[in-house]
Design a protein around this motif. Structure first.
Motif, PDB file in Angstrom:
ATOM      1  N   TYR A   3      13.727   4.250  -1.277  1.00  0.00           N
ATOM      2  CA  TYR A   3      14.904   3.829  -0.512  1.00  0.00           C
ATOM      3  C   TYR A   3      15.060   2.320  -0.426  1.00  0.00           C
ATOM      4  CZ  TYR A   3      11.419   3.534   3.256  1.00  0.00           C
ATOM      5  OH  TYR A   3      10.299   3.250   4.009  1.00  0.00           O
ATOM      6  N   GLY A   4      14.185   1.560  -1.059  1.00  0.00           N
ATOM      7  CA  GLY A   4      14.411   0.132  -1.204  1.00  0.00           C
ATOM      8  C   GLY A   4      13.610  -0.743  -0.253  1.00  0.00           C
ATOM      9  N   ILE A   5      13.266  -1.926  -0.785  1.00  0.00           N
ATOM     10  CA  ILE A   5      12.464  -2.882  -0.012  1.00  0.00           C
ATOM     11  C   ILE A   5      13.261  -3.456   1.154  1.00  0.00           C
ATOM     12  CG2 ILE A   5      11.283  -5.112  -0.142  1.00  0.00           C
ATOM     13  CD1 ILE A   5      10.536  -4.451  -2.998  1.00  0.00           C
ATOM     14  N   ALA A   6      14.543  -3.719   0.921  1.00  0.00           N
ATOM     15  CA  ALA A   6      15.364  -4.322   1.984  1.00  0.00           C
ATOM     16  C   ALA A   6      15.429  -3.401   3.205  1.00  0.00           C
ATOM     17  CB  ALA A   6      16.772  -4.603   1.457  1.00  0.00           C
ATOM     18  N   ARG A   7      15.592  -2.113   2.957  1.00  0.00           N
ATOM     19  CA  ARG A   7      15.643  -1.175   4.078  1.00  0.00           C
ATOM     20  C   ARG A   7      14.303  -1.121   4.800  1.00  0.00           C
ATOM     21  NH1 ARG A   7      16.849   5.359   3.692  1.00  0.00           N
ATOM     22  NH2 ARG A   7      16.388   5.823   5.892  1.00  0.00           N
ATOM     23  N   PHE A   8      13.205  -1.194   4.061  1.00  0.00           N
ATOM     24  CA  PHE A   8      11.884  -1.178   4.685  1.00  0.00           C
ATOM     25  C   PHE A   8      11.715  -2.353   5.636  1.00  0.00           C
ATOM     26  CE2 PHE A   8       7.685  -3.214   4.498  1.00  0.00           C
ATOM     27  CZ  PHE A   8       6.941  -2.281   5.208  1.00  0.00           C
ATOM     28  N   PHE A   9      12.045  -3.568   5.168  1.00  0.00           N
ATOM     29  CA  PHE A   9      11.894  -4.744   6.028  1.00  0.00           C
ATOM     30  C   PHE A   9      12.824  -4.664   7.241  1.00  0.00           C
ATOM     31  CE2 PHE A   9       9.816  -6.800   2.352  1.00  0.00           C
ATOM     32  CZ  PHE A   9       8.738  -7.372   3.005  1.00  0.00           C
ATOM     33  N   THR A  10      14.022  -4.122   7.030  1.00  0.00           N
ATOM     34  CA  THR A  10      14.952  -3.971   8.160  1.00  0.00           C
ATOM     35  C   THR A  10      14.378  -3.044   9.214  1.00  0.00           C
ATOM     36  OG1 THR A  10      16.872  -4.334   6.729  1.00  0.00           O
ATOM     37  CG2 THR A  10      17.259  -3.239   8.836  1.00  0.00           C
ATOM     38  N   GLU A  11      13.847  -1.910   8.786  1.00  0.00           N
ATOM     39  CA  GLU A  11      13.291  -0.952   9.729  1.00  0.00           C
ATOM     40  C   GLU A  11      12.017  -1.494  10.376  1.00  0.00           C
ATOM     41  OE1 GLU A  11      12.751   2.755   7.792  1.00  0.00           O
ATOM     42  OE2 GLU A  11      14.905   3.194   7.682  1.00  0.00           O
TER      43      GLU A  11
ATOM     44  N   GLU B 115       0.814  -1.212   0.000  1.00  0.00           N
ATOM     45  CA  GLU B 115       0.000   0.000   0.000  1.00  0.00           C
ATOM     46  C   GLU B 115       0.852   1.270   0.000  1.00  0.00           C
ATOM     47  OE1 GLU B 115      -3.479   0.276   2.320  1.00  0.00           O
ATOM     48  OE2 GLU B 115      -3.674  -1.880   2.598  1.00  0.00           O
ATOM     49  N   ASN B 116       2.142   1.131   0.281  1.00  0.00           N
ATOM     50  CA  ASN B 116       3.028   2.297   0.297  1.00  0.00           C
ATOM     51  C   ASN B 116       4.223   2.094  -0.636  1.00  0.00           C
ATOM     52  OD1 ASN B 116       2.046   4.060   2.837  1.00  0.00           O
ATOM     53  ND2 ASN B 116       1.883   1.885   3.349  1.00  0.00           N
ATOM     54  N   ARG B 117       4.042   1.306  -1.680  1.00  0.00           N
ATOM     55  CA  ARG B 117       5.170   0.931  -2.531  1.00  0.00           C
ATOM     56  C   ARG B 117       5.797   2.131  -3.231  1.00  0.00           C
ATOM     57  NH1 ARG B 117       0.588  -1.499  -4.485  1.00  0.00           N
ATOM     58  NH2 ARG B 117      -0.304  -0.684  -6.408  1.00  0.00           N
ATOM     59  N   GLU B 118       5.028   3.173  -3.509  1.00  0.00           N
ATOM     60  CA  GLU B 118       5.603   4.330  -4.185  1.00  0.00           C
ATOM     61  C   GLU B 118       6.621   5.028  -3.296  1.00  0.00           C
ATOM     62  OE1 GLU B 118       2.508   6.880  -5.470  1.00  0.00           O
ATOM     63  OE2 GLU B 118       1.641   5.431  -6.883  1.00  0.00           O
ATOM     64  N   ASP B 119       6.294   5.197  -2.008  1.00  0.00           N
ATOM     65  CA  ASP B 119       7.234   5.836  -1.081  1.00  0.00           C
ATOM     66  C   ASP B 119       8.411   4.919  -0.780  1.00  0.00           C
ATOM     67  OD1 ASP B 119       5.600   8.042  -0.963  1.00  0.00           O
ATOM     68  OD2 ASP B 119       4.508   7.323   0.788  1.00  0.00           O
ATOM     69  N   ILE B 120       8.114   3.633  -0.619  1.00  0.00           N
ATOM     70  CA  ILE B 120       9.163   2.684  -0.236  1.00  0.00           C
ATOM     71  C   ILE B 120      10.169   2.495  -1.364  1.00  0.00           C
ATOM     72  CG2 ILE B 120       9.586   0.261   0.381  1.00  0.00           C
ATOM     73  CD1 ILE B 120       6.881   0.309   1.822  1.00  0.00           C
ATOM     74  N   SER B 121       9.729   2.629  -2.602  1.00  0.00           N
ATOM     75  CA  SER B 121      10.629   2.427  -3.732  1.00  0.00           C
ATOM     76  C   SER B 121      11.766   3.445  -3.766  1.00  0.00           C
ATOM     77  CB  SER B 121       9.833   2.511  -5.043  1.00  0.00           C
ATOM     78  OG  SER B 121       9.252   3.810  -5.202  1.00  0.00           O
TER      79      SER B 121
END
Length: 328
Positions: free
Chosen positions: A28-36, A20-26
């Motif tokens: 700085y990257g998916i890996a960083r999102f899952f880490t955070e 639902e937030n893929r535009e913002d997450i793209s």
């Protein structure tokens, strides 16, 4: 292990927010999102401002919410509310509920009222309570919510003289529990036999899929009682420091207003504010360029819940429409 730690619950939530937030997450990257995301789960900040269904979804979420509530509002016990003769500030159940809603906007009033009833029993629900009394009662009610609903059913059946083996364990979610009947603590003859009550609780803990207090601690707690009432049992649970330590969300009552890590951060913040206010008048020329430059510390914030983003977007669109209409 996956089921015990509720890994799928967090994976589903993370993927849902990712989509639902893929535009913002793209950016700085998916890996960083899952880490955070999973760092916030580990630190217990992932429940901030989330919907109640998520806050109460797992034992870790519940413990994290309890710990966050204590850390955010522990100073209320010293600096807010109505002052009493025992040097403690007091608040009503409604006021404590407002504090809970600051962390979880849709937190149900029913749970707050049940926690308050542990403290007040049959007193009026608008009576004042100390922060420590409410917090430890709320901990028991919130963390062991399903267990307490089962205990209430067992207690009522024992009062009616039914066979404890025929007790049906409620399976509804904590937000949909039925109202408990008020029970009095009047005389030693009230209530049920403690030994029989414990036998039923031990059997309940063995078969329950929900969180239960350690049966050994419950047995020790009831060992000196011959008879007890339902609310007497709840008050004993709330006051038992062994059960509090086993749950692991809150400190002992004596350390309730002590949080070295948070105090250290507050001291740093106060020192920075004091330094800025002191350095201002020392400049004789009044030139703002001569003021020392201070970099404010950045604090990591958990991923914002989706419904808040949508709410903000809707408000922005509404404000734009009003501006357009005024221009026309």
């Amino acid at each position: 292990f996956v089921a015990q730690r509720h890994v799928l619950t967090y994976m589903e939530d993370a993927v849902s927010q990712l989509l639902e937030n893929r535009e913002d997450i793209s950016q700085y990257g998916i890996a960083r999102f899952f880490t955070e995301y999973f760092n916030s789960v580990r630190q217990g900040t992932h429940i901030l401002f989330r919907e109640f269904s998520f806050v109460q979804a797992t034992p870790h979420n519940r413990a994290s919410f309890l710990r966050t509530f204590w850390r955010c509002f522990r100073t209320v016990g010293k600096n807010g509310g109505e002052y009493s003769s025992t040097c403690c500030y007091l608040l009503t159940a409604q006021e404590y509920h407002c504090l809970l809603q600051l962390l979880c906007p849709d937190f149900p009033m029913e749970l707050t009222q049940k926690a308050a009833r542990i403290v007040l029993v049959d007193d009026a629900m608008d009576c004042l309570m100390s922060f420590s009394d409410f917090l430890f009662a709320f901990q028991i009610q919130f963390y062991y919510s399903e267990f307490l609903e089962s205990v209430a059913a067992i207690y009522q059946d024992l009062l009616a003289g039914k066979n404890p083996n025929t007790v049906i364990v409620p399976t509804s979610s904590s937000g949909q529990h039925r109202q408990r009947q008020p029970l009095n603590d009047c005389s030693p003859l009230d209530g049920v036999e403690a030994s029989l009550f414990y036998q039923c609780l031990e059997s309940l803990c063995d078969r329950s899929k929900y969180s239960c207090p350690p049966s050994a601690l419950v047995k020790e707690m009831l060992s000196s009682a011959q008879r007890l009432t339902f609310y007497g049992f709840l008050m004993a649970l709330a006051k038992d420091q062994g059960i509090n330590r086993a749950l692991g969300a809150l400190p002992d009552k004596g350390d309730l207003f002590v949080d070295p890590a948070m105090d250290h951060e507050l001291e740093k913040l106060v020192a920075q504010v004091s330094g800025l206010s002191v350095s201002g008048p020392t400049s004789s020329s009044g030139d703002a360029a001569n003021l020392p430059v201070r970099n404010s510390p950045r604090m990591n914030c958990p991923w914002k819940p989706l419904h808040h983003r949508r709410k903000m977007d809707a408000e922005s669109e509404g404000s734009n429409e009003e501006t357009d209409s005024s221009e026309n």
